[in-house]
Design a protein around this motif. Structure first.
Motif, PDB file in Angstrom:
ATOM      1  N   MET A  67       0.850  -1.191   0.000  1.00 45.88           N
ATOM      2  CA  MET A  67       0.000   0.000   0.000  1.00 45.88           C
ATOM      3  C   MET A  67       0.883   1.236   0.000  1.00 45.88           C
ATOM      4  N   ALA A  68       0.553   2.174  -0.862  1.00 49.19           N
ATOM      5  CA  ALA A  68       1.286   3.439  -0.938  1.00 49.19           C
ATOM      6  C   ALA A  68       0.270   4.569  -1.061  1.00 49.19           C
ATOM      7  N   VAL A  69       0.564   5.684  -0.409  1.00 45.47           N
ATOM      8  CA  VAL A  69      -0.349   6.837  -0.423  1.00 45.47           C
ATOM      9  C   VAL A  69       0.457   8.113  -0.616  1.00 45.47           C
ATOM     10  N   THR A 253      -6.056  -8.258  -7.611  1.00 50.25           N
ATOM     11  CA  THR A 253      -5.941  -7.650  -6.271  1.00 50.25           C
ATOM     12  C   THR A 253      -5.342  -6.251  -6.313  1.00 50.25           C
ATOM     13  N   TYR A 254      -5.024  -5.762  -7.497  1.00 55.58           N
ATOM     14  CA  TYR A 254      -4.374  -4.453  -7.621  1.00 55.58           C
ATOM     15  C   TYR A 254      -5.428  -3.370  -7.832  1.00 55.58           C
ATOM     16  N   HIS A 255      -5.455  -2.429  -6.910  1.00 51.94           N
ATOM     17  CA  HIS A 255      -6.416  -1.327  -6.987  1.00 51.94           C
ATOM     18  C   HIS A 255      -5.673  -0.004  -6.830  1.00 51.94           C
ATOM     19  N   SER A 256      -6.040   0.952  -7.655  1.00 56.00           N
ATOM     20  CA  SER A 256      -5.363   2.253  -7.608  1.00 56.00           C
ATOM     21  C   SER A 256      -6.368   3.366  -7.886  1.00 56.00           C
ATOM     22  N   ASP A 257      -6.069   4.535  -7.365  1.00 49.56           N
ATOM     23  CA  ASP A 257      -6.893   5.704  -7.662  1.00 49.56           C
ATOM     24  C   ASP A 257      -6.034   6.956  -7.525  1.00 49.56           C
ATOM     25  N   SER A 258      -6.396   7.954  -8.304  1.00 52.33           N
ATOM     26  CA  SER A 258      -5.682   9.239  -8.261  1.00 52.33           C
ATOM     27  C   SER A 258      -6.700  10.328  -8.532  1.00 52.33           C
ATOM     28  N   ILE A 259      -6.641  11.396  -7.746  1.00 52.47           N
ATOM     29  CA  ILE A 259      -7.663  12.428  -7.901  1.00 52.47           C
ATOM     30  C   ILE A 259      -7.129  13.801  -7.499  1.00 52.47           C
ATOM     31  N   LEU A 260      -7.577  14.790  -8.224  1.00 57.50           N
ATOM     32  CA  LEU A 260      -7.378  16.192  -7.861  1.00 57.50           C
ATOM     33  C   LEU A 260      -8.743  16.708  -7.448  1.00 57.50           C
ATOM     34  N   VAL A 261      -8.875  17.048  -6.182  1.00 51.88           N
ATOM     35  CA  VAL A 261     -10.134  17.557  -5.633  1.00 51.88           C
ATOM     36  C   VAL A 261     -10.038  19.080  -5.542  1.00 51.88           C
ATOM     37  N   ASP A 278      -4.387  -5.674  -2.620  1.00 51.41           N
ATOM     38  CA  ASP A 278      -5.160  -6.425  -1.633  1.00 51.41           C
ATOM     39  C   ASP A 278      -6.553  -6.665  -2.201  1.00 51.41           C
ATOM     40  N   ALA A 279      -7.126  -7.818  -1.883  1.00 54.56           N
ATOM     41  CA  ALA A 279      -8.456  -8.132  -2.398  1.00 54.56           C
ATOM     42  C   ALA A 279      -9.502  -7.112  -1.959  1.00 54.56           C
ATOM     43  N   ASN A 280      -9.258  -6.464  -0.830  1.00 56.01           N
ATOM     44  CA  ASN A 280     -10.191  -5.457  -0.302  1.00 56.01           C
ATOM     45  C   ASN A 280      -9.786  -4.038  -0.705  1.00 56.01           C
ATOM     46  N   GLY A 281      -8.946  -3.922  -1.705  1.00 59.16           N
ATOM     47  CA  GLY A 281      -8.379  -2.638  -2.073  1.00 59.16           C
ATOM     48  C   GLY A 281      -9.386  -1.571  -2.462  1.00 59.16           C
ATOM     49  N   GLU A 282     -10.450  -1.971  -3.158  1.00 60.83           N
ATOM     50  CA  GLU A 282     -11.442  -0.972  -3.579  1.00 60.83           C
ATOM     51  C   GLU A 282     -12.080  -0.303  -2.364  1.00 60.83           C
ATOM     52  N   GLN A 283     -12.438  -1.100  -1.370  1.00 63.17           N
ATOM     53  CA  GLN A 283     -13.053  -0.561  -0.161  1.00 63.17           C
ATOM     54  C   GLN A 283     -12.047   0.257   0.651  1.00 63.17           C
ATOM     55  N   ILE A 284     -10.813  -0.202   0.703  1.00 62.50           N
ATOM     56  CA  ILE A 284      -9.777   0.541   1.419  1.00 62.50           C
ATOM     57  C   ILE A 284      -9.641   1.945   0.827  1.00 62.50           C
ATOM     58  N   ILE A 285      -9.642   2.020  -0.493  1.00 64.95           N
ATOM     59  CA  ILE A 285      -9.484   3.314  -1.152  1.00 64.95           C
ATOM     60  C   ILE A 285     -10.701   4.210  -0.882  1.00 64.95           C
ATOM     61  N   ARG A 286     -11.898   3.626  -0.878  1.00 67.87           N
ATOM     62  CA  ARG A 286     -13.086   4.416  -0.503  1.00 67.87           C
ATOM     63  C   ARG A 286     -12.925   4.987   0.903  1.00 67.87           C
ATOM     64  N   ASP A 287     -12.451   4.127   1.808  1.00 67.96           N
ATOM     65  CA  ASP A 287     -12.378   4.499   3.221  1.00 67.96           C
ATOM     66  C   ASP A 287     -11.241   5.477   3.527  1.00 67.96           C
ATOM     67  N   LEU A 288     -10.347   5.686   2.582  1.00 71.66           N
ATOM     68  CA  LEU A 288      -9.206   6.579   2.808  1.00 71.66           C
ATOM     69  C   LEU A 288      -9.598   8.054   2.859  1.00 71.66           C
ATOM     70  N   VAL A 289     -10.622   8.431   2.127  1.00 70.11           N
ATOM     71  CA  VAL A 289     -10.900   9.852   1.900  1.00 70.11           C
ATOM     72  C   VAL A 289     -11.147  10.630   3.194  1.00 70.11           C
ATOM     73  N   LYS A 290     -12.033  10.134   4.037  1.00 72.26           N
ATOM     74  CA  LYS A 290     -12.354  10.883   5.262  1.00 72.26           C
ATOM     75  C   LYS A 290     -11.149  11.023   6.190  1.00 72.26           C
ATOM     76  N   PRO A 291     -10.374   9.961   6.448  1.00 74.98           N
ATOM     77  CA  PRO A 291      -9.166  10.131   7.268  1.00 74.98           C
ATOM     78  C   PRO A 291      -8.162  11.102   6.648  1.00 74.98           C
ATOM     79  N   ILE A 292      -8.049  11.090   5.327  1.00 75.00           N
ATOM     80  CA  ILE A 292      -7.123  12.013   4.663  1.00 75.00           C
ATOM     81  C   ILE A 292      -7.585  13.446   4.848  1.00 75.00           C
TER      82      ILE A 292
END
Length: 301
Positions: A67-69, A253-261, A278-292
């Motif tokens: 995982m990289a952010v 299992t590879y999930h990625s996203d990039s965004i300019l908000v 990770d198999a749960n990568g899509e959900q992990i990426i969804r869940d990242l936004v609020k903590p970020i």
């Protein structure tokens, strides 16, 4: 009379300065646009690392380099802050590197190497907004692997650098058949690091990909994504009025996203990039936004 004219001139200049920081691409003096790597912020870095580490599943993936952010705070365009975890760790990124095809195509169009037909413009939009593989393959065939590699390794951009962990790379058509041109470090066909993707959006936001005109055109293509998963799924709920410029990718299992908000409120203006194996990568990426967004709101130490 003289004071009135001065006041009007001052008001015009002030309005221009404000608008320049509210529009994209930004119009900031070149002397104030520093290389993103020089904008690493220790406070933001600590807060990002601590927040990610507070989630055991994420922390385990980070330790395993699965995982990289990357995060860029654009709330003040003249005082940008950058932070990353596993920033130079290159991973398979599926469709996210289609942004490399977009840049190579724009560079080719600007140089007269590719004709900007209605079909080309349609394919660029389909390739980004819907992540259409057929459109992406047609664009790869139009520009060629040599052009893709040349643009990614061009010192002007340095989006792929063997001495810095690699970076953005497209070396295989998004479909069966055809030759390949895999990157030299890990033999990946579609690769990215969060640092280089953050740099891509940072330079784009400042109008520095090809030129101001082409950067604006690329932003138009990236805006209003038609796939509403990952980051966009969350942002649709918490920031429905924000402008979103985005490209994601998924394969196995590879999930990625990039965004300019780009929110109406300057406090919600940032670049966020995540790569997860990770198999749960899509959900992990969804869940990242609020903590970020919580990290971005923390006071500077």
């Amino acid at each position: 009379m003289r004071s009135t004219r001065f006041f009007l001139l001052f008001t015009i200049v002030l309005c221009f300065a404000v608008n320049a920081q509210d529009e994209l691409p930004l119009r900031i003096d070149n002397s104030k646009i520093k290389p993103l790597q020089k904008l690493l912020d220790s406070s933001l870095q600590t807060n990002l690392r601590d927040e990610l580490a507070s989630h055991p599943e994420w922390n385990d993936l980070i330790v395993q380099k699965k995982m990289a952010v990357g995060l860029v705070d654009l709330s003040d365009p003249e005082n940008v802050r950058f932070a990353r975890v596993n920033g130079n760790h290159m991973m398979y990124a599926a469709s996210l590197p289609k942004i490399a095809i977009l840049l190579a195509a724009m560079d080719a169009i600007e140089k007269g190497e590719l004709k900007e037909t209605s079909e080309v413009k349609k394919d660029m939009r389909l390739m980004i907004s819907k992540s259409d593989n057929s459109a992406a393959t047609r664009m790869i065939d139009r520009v060629g692997y040599d052009k893709l590699e040349a643009v990614m390794t061009d010192p002007k951009y340095a989006f792929y650098d063997e001495h810095k962990g690699g970076g953005l790379w497209v070396g295989k058509r998004y479909g069966g058949g055809g030759d390949t041109n895999r990157e030299p470090l890990k033999n990946l066909s579609h690769a990215a690091t969060v640092t280089q993707v953050c740099r891509y959006y940072y330079l784009l936001a400042n109008g520095k990909l090809v030129n101001q005109k082409r950067s604006k055109q690329m932003l138009d293509i990236l805006e209003d994504p038609e796939l509403h998963h990952k980051f966009v799924n969350t942002l649709d709920k918490i920031a429905p009025n924000a402008r979103l410029f985005r490209k994601s990718g998924s394969w196995r299992t590879y999930h990625s996203d990039s965004i300019l908000v780009w929110g109406k409120d300057s406090n919600r203006r940032y670049i966020l990039v995540a790569l997860v194996d990770d198999a749960n990568g899509e959900q992990i990426i969804r869940d990242l936004v609020k903590p970020i967004e919580k990290v971005l709101k923390k006071p500077v130490l």
